[in-house]
Scaffold this active site. Structure first.
Site, PDB file in Angstrom:
ATOM      1  N   LYS A  53       0.827  -1.222   0.000  1.00 21.60           N
ATOM      2  CA  LYS A  53       0.000   0.000   0.000  1.00 21.60           C
ATOM      3  C   LYS A  53       0.853   1.261   0.000  1.00 21.60           C
ATOM      4  O   LYS A  53       0.453   2.298  -0.518  1.00 21.60           O
ATOM      5  CB  LYS A  53      -0.944   0.001   1.208  1.00 21.60           C
ATOM      6  CG  LYS A  53      -2.301  -0.565   0.896  1.00 21.60           C
ATOM      7  CD  LYS A  53      -2.418  -2.068   0.986  1.00 21.60           C
ATOM      8  CE  LYS A  53      -2.336  -2.806  -0.285  1.00 21.60           C
ATOM      9  NZ  LYS A  53      -2.651  -4.233  -0.177  1.00 21.60           N
ATOM     10  N   VAL A 181      -6.440 -10.072  -6.535  1.00 19.51           N
ATOM     11  CA  VAL A 181      -6.231  -8.840  -5.757  1.00 19.51           C
ATOM     12  C   VAL A 181      -4.779  -8.368  -5.858  1.00 19.51           C
ATOM     13  O   VAL A 181      -4.507  -7.211  -6.211  1.00 19.51           O
ATOM     14  CB  VAL A 181      -6.635  -9.062  -4.280  1.00 19.51           C
ATOM     15  CG1 VAL A 181      -6.266  -7.842  -3.446  1.00 19.51           C
ATOM     16  CG2 VAL A 181      -8.125  -9.347  -4.163  1.00 19.51           C
ATOM     17  N   ILE A 182      -3.825  -9.267  -5.584  1.00 19.40           N
ATOM     18  CA  ILE A 182      -2.421  -8.847  -5.561  1.00 19.40           C
ATOM     19  C   ILE A 182      -1.957  -8.453  -6.966  1.00 19.40           C
ATOM     20  O   ILE A 182      -1.331  -7.402  -7.169  1.00 19.40           O
ATOM     21  CB  ILE A 182      -1.536  -9.963  -4.949  1.00 19.40           C
ATOM     22  CG1 ILE A 182      -1.877 -10.124  -3.453  1.00 19.40           C
ATOM     23  CG2 ILE A 182      -0.044  -9.650  -5.117  1.00 19.40           C
ATOM     24  CD1 ILE A 182      -1.139 -11.255  -2.748  1.00 19.40           C
ATOM     25  N   GLU A 201      -4.315 -13.069 -17.433  1.00 18.65           N
ATOM     26  CA  GLU A 201      -5.193 -13.796 -16.502  1.00 18.65           C
ATOM     27  C   GLU A 201      -5.870 -14.940 -17.254  1.00 18.65           C
ATOM     28  O   GLU A 201      -6.325 -14.767 -18.389  1.00 18.65           O
ATOM     29  CB  GLU A 201      -6.214 -12.812 -15.908  1.00 18.65           C
ATOM     30  CG  GLU A 201      -7.414 -13.422 -15.219  1.00 18.65           C
ATOM     31  CD  GLU A 201      -7.089 -14.345 -14.041  1.00 18.65           C
ATOM     32  OE1 GLU A 201      -6.340 -13.948 -13.145  1.00 18.65           O
ATOM     33  OE2 GLU A 201      -7.604 -15.493 -14.046  1.00 18.65           O
ATOM     34  N   ARG A 271      -1.530 -17.755  -3.048  1.00 18.60           N
ATOM     35  CA  ARG A 271      -0.604 -18.116  -1.975  1.00 18.60           C
ATOM     36  C   ARG A 271      -1.012 -19.466  -1.396  1.00 18.60           C
ATOM     37  O   ARG A 271      -2.182 -19.823  -1.411  1.00 18.60           O
ATOM     38  CB  ARG A 271      -0.624 -17.044  -0.881  1.00 18.60           C
ATOM     39  CG  ARG A 271      -0.159 -15.685  -1.412  1.00 18.60           C
ATOM     40  CD  ARG A 271      -0.242 -14.612  -0.352  1.00 18.60           C
ATOM     41  NE  ARG A 271       0.600 -14.858   0.802  1.00 18.60           N
ATOM     42  CZ  ARG A 271       1.893 -14.585   0.882  1.00 18.60           C
ATOM     43  NH1 ARG A 271       2.522 -14.060  -0.163  1.00 18.60           N
ATOM     44  NH2 ARG A 271       2.581 -14.830   1.982  1.00 18.60           N
ATOM     45  N   ASP A 312      -3.808 -17.224   7.492  1.00 20.57           N
ATOM     46  CA  ASP A 312      -3.654 -17.770   6.137  1.00 20.57           C
ATOM     47  C   ASP A 312      -3.433 -19.274   6.107  1.00 20.57           C
ATOM     48  O   ASP A 312      -3.593 -19.892   5.050  1.00 20.57           O
ATOM     49  CB  ASP A 312      -2.457 -17.099   5.440  1.00 20.57           C
ATOM     50  CG  ASP A 312      -2.790 -15.713   4.911  1.00 20.57           C
ATOM     51  OD1 ASP A 312      -3.853 -15.180   5.274  1.00 20.57           O
ATOM     52  OD2 ASP A 312      -1.967 -15.170   4.145  1.00 20.57           O
ATOM     53  N   HIS A 444     -21.465  17.147   4.286  1.00 15.62           N
ATOM     54  CA  HIS A 444     -21.392  17.689   2.924  1.00 15.62           C
ATOM     55  C   HIS A 444     -20.289  18.731   2.858  1.00 15.62           C
ATOM     56  O   HIS A 444     -20.206  19.567   3.745  1.00 15.62           O
ATOM     57  CB  HIS A 444     -22.721  18.324   2.542  1.00 15.62           C
ATOM     58  CG  HIS A 444     -22.679  18.995   1.202  1.00 15.62           C
ATOM     59  ND1 HIS A 444     -22.775  18.287   0.016  1.00 15.62           N
ATOM     60  CD2 HIS A 444     -22.507  20.301   0.859  1.00 15.62           C
ATOM     61  CE1 HIS A 444     -22.677  19.136  -0.997  1.00 15.62           C
ATOM     62  NE2 HIS A 444     -22.512  20.364  -0.508  1.00 15.62           N
TER      63      HIS A 444
HETATM   64  C1  LIG Z   1       1.463  -8.283  -1.605  1.00 16.18           C
HETATM   65  C2  LIG Z   1       0.412  -8.590  -0.551  1.00 16.18           C
HETATM   66  C3  LIG Z   1      -0.504  -7.616  -0.208  1.00 16.18           C
HETATM   67  C4  LIG Z   1      -1.455  -7.881   0.767  1.00 16.18           C
HETATM   68  N1  LIG Z   1      -2.344  -6.891   1.073  1.00 16.18           N
HETATM   69  C5  LIG Z   1      -3.280  -7.125   2.009  1.00 16.18           C
HETATM   70  C6  LIG Z   1      -4.187  -6.091   2.395  1.00 16.18           C
HETATM   71  O1  LIG Z   1      -4.137  -4.986   1.876  1.00 16.18           O
HETATM   72  N2  LIG Z   1      -5.099  -6.374   3.347  1.00 16.18           N
HETATM   73  C7  LIG Z   1      -5.185  -7.602   3.942  1.00 16.18           C
HETATM   74  O2  LIG Z   1      -6.040  -7.805   4.798  1.00 16.18           O
HETATM   75  N3  LIG Z   1      -4.331  -8.595   3.607  1.00 16.18           N
HETATM   76  C8  LIG Z   1      -3.387  -8.384   2.668  1.00 16.18           C
HETATM   77  N4  LIG Z   1      -2.497  -9.375   2.348  1.00 16.18           N
HETATM   78  C9  LIG Z   1      -2.635 -10.690   3.019  1.00 16.18           C
HETATM   79  C10 LIG Z   1      -2.008 -10.657   4.413  1.00 16.18           C
HETATM   80  O3  LIG Z   1      -0.655 -10.295   4.319  1.00 16.18           O
HETATM   81  C11 LIG Z   1      -2.161 -12.022   5.062  1.00 16.18           C
HETATM   82  O4  LIG Z   1      -3.517 -12.389   5.050  1.00 16.18           O
HETATM   83  C12 LIG Z   1      -1.680 -11.995   6.497  1.00 16.18           C
HETATM   84  O5  LIG Z   1      -0.322 -11.643   6.575  1.00 16.18           O
HETATM   85  C13 LIG Z   1      -1.894 -13.373   7.142  1.00 16.18           C
HETATM   86  O6  LIG Z   1      -1.419 -13.348   8.445  1.00 16.18           O
HETATM   87  P1  LIG Z   1      -0.903 -14.687   9.146  1.00 16.18           P
HETATM   88  O7  LIG Z   1      -0.513 -14.303  10.520  1.00 16.18           O
HETATM   89  O8  LIG Z   1      -1.882 -15.761   8.957  1.00 16.18           O
HETATM   90  O9  LIG Z   1       0.378 -15.133   8.308  1.00 16.18           O
HETATM   91  P2  LIG Z   1       1.737 -14.409   7.947  1.00 16.18           P
HETATM   92  O10 LIG Z   1       1.565 -12.945   7.911  1.00 16.18           O
HETATM   93  O11 LIG Z   1       2.241 -15.075   6.732  1.00 16.18           O
HETATM   94  O12 LIG Z   1       2.683 -14.720   9.181  1.00 16.18           O
HETATM   95  C14 LIG Z   1       3.107 -16.012   9.495  1.00 16.18           C
HETATM   96  C15 LIG Z   1       4.381 -15.922  10.293  1.00 16.18           C
HETATM   97  O13 LIG Z   1       4.696 -17.206  10.807  1.00 16.18           O
HETATM   98  C16 LIG Z   1       6.089 -17.408  10.742  1.00 16.18           C
HETATM   99  N5  LIG Z   1       6.298 -18.860  10.694  1.00 16.18           N
HETATM  100  C17 LIG Z   1       5.882 -19.734   9.745  1.00 16.18           C
HETATM  101  N6  LIG Z   1       6.179 -20.993  10.086  1.00 16.18           N
HETATM  102  C18 LIG Z   1       6.805 -20.919  11.280  1.00 16.18           C
HETATM  103  C19 LIG Z   1       7.343 -21.898  12.161  1.00 16.18           C
HETATM  104  N7  LIG Z   1       7.248 -23.195  11.901  1.00 16.18           N
HETATM  105  N8  LIG Z   1       7.944 -21.474  13.293  1.00 16.18           N
HETATM  106  C20 LIG Z   1       8.013 -20.155  13.601  1.00 16.18           C
HETATM  107  N9  LIG Z   1       7.495 -19.199  12.810  1.00 16.18           N
HETATM  108  C21 LIG Z   1       6.895 -19.569  11.671  1.00 16.18           C
HETATM  109  C22 LIG Z   1       6.516 -16.687   9.478  1.00 16.18           C
HETATM  110  O14 LIG Z   1       7.879 -16.334   9.534  1.00 16.18           O
HETATM  111  C23 LIG Z   1       5.581 -15.465   9.484  1.00 16.18           C
HETATM  112  O15 LIG Z   1       6.186 -14.356  10.105  1.00 16.18           O
HETATM  113  C24 LIG Z   1      -1.500  -9.147   1.402  1.00 16.18           C
HETATM  114  C25 LIG Z   1      -0.565 -10.126   1.075  1.00 16.18           C
HETATM  115  C26 LIG Z   1       0.385  -9.857   0.109  1.00 16.18           C
HETATM  116  C27 LIG Z   1       1.397 -10.905  -0.229  1.00 16.18           C
END
Ligand SMILES: Cc1cc2nc3c(=O)[nH]c(=O)nc-3n(C[C@H](O)[C@H](O)[C@H](O)COP(=O)(O)OP(=O)(O)OC[C@H]3O[C@@H](n4cnc5c(N)ncnc54)[C@H](O)[C@@H]3O)c2cc1C
Length: 465
Positions: A53, A181-182, A201, A271, A312, A444
């Protein structure tokens, strides 16, 4: 850290799902360990939402600057971008947020443990030989970019969003594979910044082919085409070939076979969950055939009692704010409370392209398919005073409501749709009636008047709508 440590909850993964679980749990008095293998903030802060962003905002500044004369601001000479400076600004924002988050984690007395975590069959979490035991474990290991055969990620040529969010240089010619989206956000950003951009696409439409109200996607598609993005929809891309001056990319579809040359290919085809090498099978945590951790979304509990998963790594929406919400559900379940389940059909979605796209709830076709007798009203930004003032009149608000009943869905494409959605999200989720929202006063001149006018028009009377 000792091998005998005892916590209420051990959280694995320090992205939005994991850090939200840690912060919310700690604020409820739970003793929490948070294990992170990389940098806290996860994908979202480090290579996702925040840097993406920030780049889109640079594109907005650039776009506005190119039209400065329309606003009576006369610049002499040309201007350009300094992408190293853009990257430095982005890194500055990321570092500040990561620093703030690290401070908050410390302040809440969450124990931050660095290292790769695995679950043992006894239910403990193993990090670099040390065992962390908790009454409960929350897995929030997130996701990683997927690619397609022949498109293995490679230096500056074949890249994922991990590269593009943090790169200090720009390609002259880019092909973005994937109009989700990405992919759409990057295509919008690259186009505005002057990169020759081709969006490829597989599905018809080319831009946001699944998800939003088709009229929103069409508006975005038209806007991108108008600004110079080349879009090929319904195409199948062949593996890239290197040439002396770039990468040759061939694709077929719609009865044509085309070859283009670019400097970089950004693969944005989705992803995949990070659920491997975590000992899940031995620990009795069931994983779907696509690798997502199987959960009951009412509590985010996995198949192993005491182990939860959020964000995720579960097959819900792949959004940071949904990871936050799922973390709260899991913590409440661990506390023995009855969490309010997330209504996934009514969550807020935002695409930060230009124009922005945002929605919550049913599309018109979705509501009809669900059996509702629907009424619909649309209000364009073209007549909105604030939209004219900011020089951004492309787009509309579309409201889908049940006849003589509540609002089922709100769909916005246009200026600051991301911020405008908040009111509509509440309306959809409170199942408000159009006349209730229409009776509220919108300031407004404001973009939000477009939402108010659409609701008012659904009562059968209107002002400007
Ligand atoms: C380019 C891009 C733009 C995006 N824009 C948006 C947006 O505008 N709005 C939005 O809502 N979402 C957006 N997203 C999606 C968003 O980033 C994810 O949905 C979000 O980060 C998910 O959070 P999470 O905690 O599930 O996983 P993650 O953010 O992936 O975090 C997981 C963490 O776990 C750690 N990990 C993994 N396995 C292990 C292990 N075994 N031991 C210890 N640590 C571990 C990793 O190092 C990581 O830091 C975007 C994604 C991308 C790629």
């Amino acid at each position: 850290m000792s091998g005998e440590d005892d916590y209420d909850v051990v959280v694995v993964g320090g992205g939005p799902g994991g850090y939200a679980a840690a912060l919310y749990g700690a604020s409820a008095g739970l003793r929490i360990a948070l294990v992170e293998g990389g940098t806290v903030g996860g994908t979202c802060l480090n290579r996702g939402c925040i840097p993406a962003k920030a780049l889109l905002h640079t594109a907005e500044v650039y776009r506005t600057a190119t039209r400065a004369a329309d606003f009576g601001v006369i610049t002499d000479g040309t201007f350009t971008t300094d992408w190293a400076r853009v990257a430095k600004r982005t890194t500055g924002i990321v570092d500040k947020l990561v620093g703030g988050l690290t401070g908050l984690i410390k302040k809440r007395k969450v124990e931050l443990v660095t290292g790769h975590a695995r679950l043992t069959d006894s239910g403990a979490v193993l990090v670099d030989g040390a065992q962390l035991r908790g009454r409960a474990v929350i897995l929030a290991t997130g996701s990683a970019p997927r690619t397609i055969p022949g498109f293995e990620f490679e230096d500056e040529r074949i890249v994922s969003s991990d590269h593009s969010t943090r790169s200090s240089s720009l390609p002259d010619r880019v092909a973005v594979i994937g109009g989700g989206v990405i992919g759409s956000e990057f295509a919008s950003m690259f186009t505005d910044i002057g990169v020759q951009t081709t969006l490829l696409e597989a599905l018809p439409g080319g831009v946001l082919p699944t998800g939003p109200e088709p009229e929103l996607a069409q508006t975005l598609r038209r806007a991108l085409l108008g600004r110079g993005t080349t879009i090929h929809a319904g195409v199948k891309v062949n593996p890239p070939e290197k040439s002396s001056s770039g990468i040759v990319l061939g694709f077929q579809g719609n009865g044509e076979s085309v070859k283009i040359e670019v400097d970089q290919v950004l693969v944005a085809v989705g992803r995949g969950p990070r659920s491997e090498d975590m000992g899940l099978a031995d620990a009795g945590v069931r994983v779907t055939d696509k690798g997502f951790i199987d959960v009951d979304t009412a509590t985010m509990a996995t198949s192993r009692p005491g182990v939860y998963a959020v964000g995720d790594v579960v097959d819900t929406c792949g959004l940071a704010h949904i990871a936050y919400a799922e973390a709260i559900v899991a913590i409440k379940a661990i506390l023995g409370e009855r969490p309010l389940p997330i209504d996934y059909a009514r969550i807020p979605w935002v695409v930060y392209t230009h124009p922005e796209v945002a929605w919550a709830g049913y599309t018109e076709a979705g509501a009809k398919a669900a059996g509702y007798d629907v009424v619909v009203h649309k209000h364009k930004f073209a007549g909105n005073g604030r939209a004219m003032i900011i020089g951004d009149t492309d787009g509309m608000v579309k409201v889908v409501a049940q006849r003589d009943g509540p609002i089922l869905g709100v769909h916005i494409v246009g200026p600051w749709a991301s911020e405008l959605l908040a009111e509509s999200y509440l309306a959809v989720n409170w199942q408000a009636l159009p006349e209730e929202v229409g009776a509220f006063i919108h300031p407004h001149p404001s973009l939000s008047e477009a939402v108010g006018e659409t609701m008012l028009a659904l009562t059968g009377r209107s002002l400007h709508g």
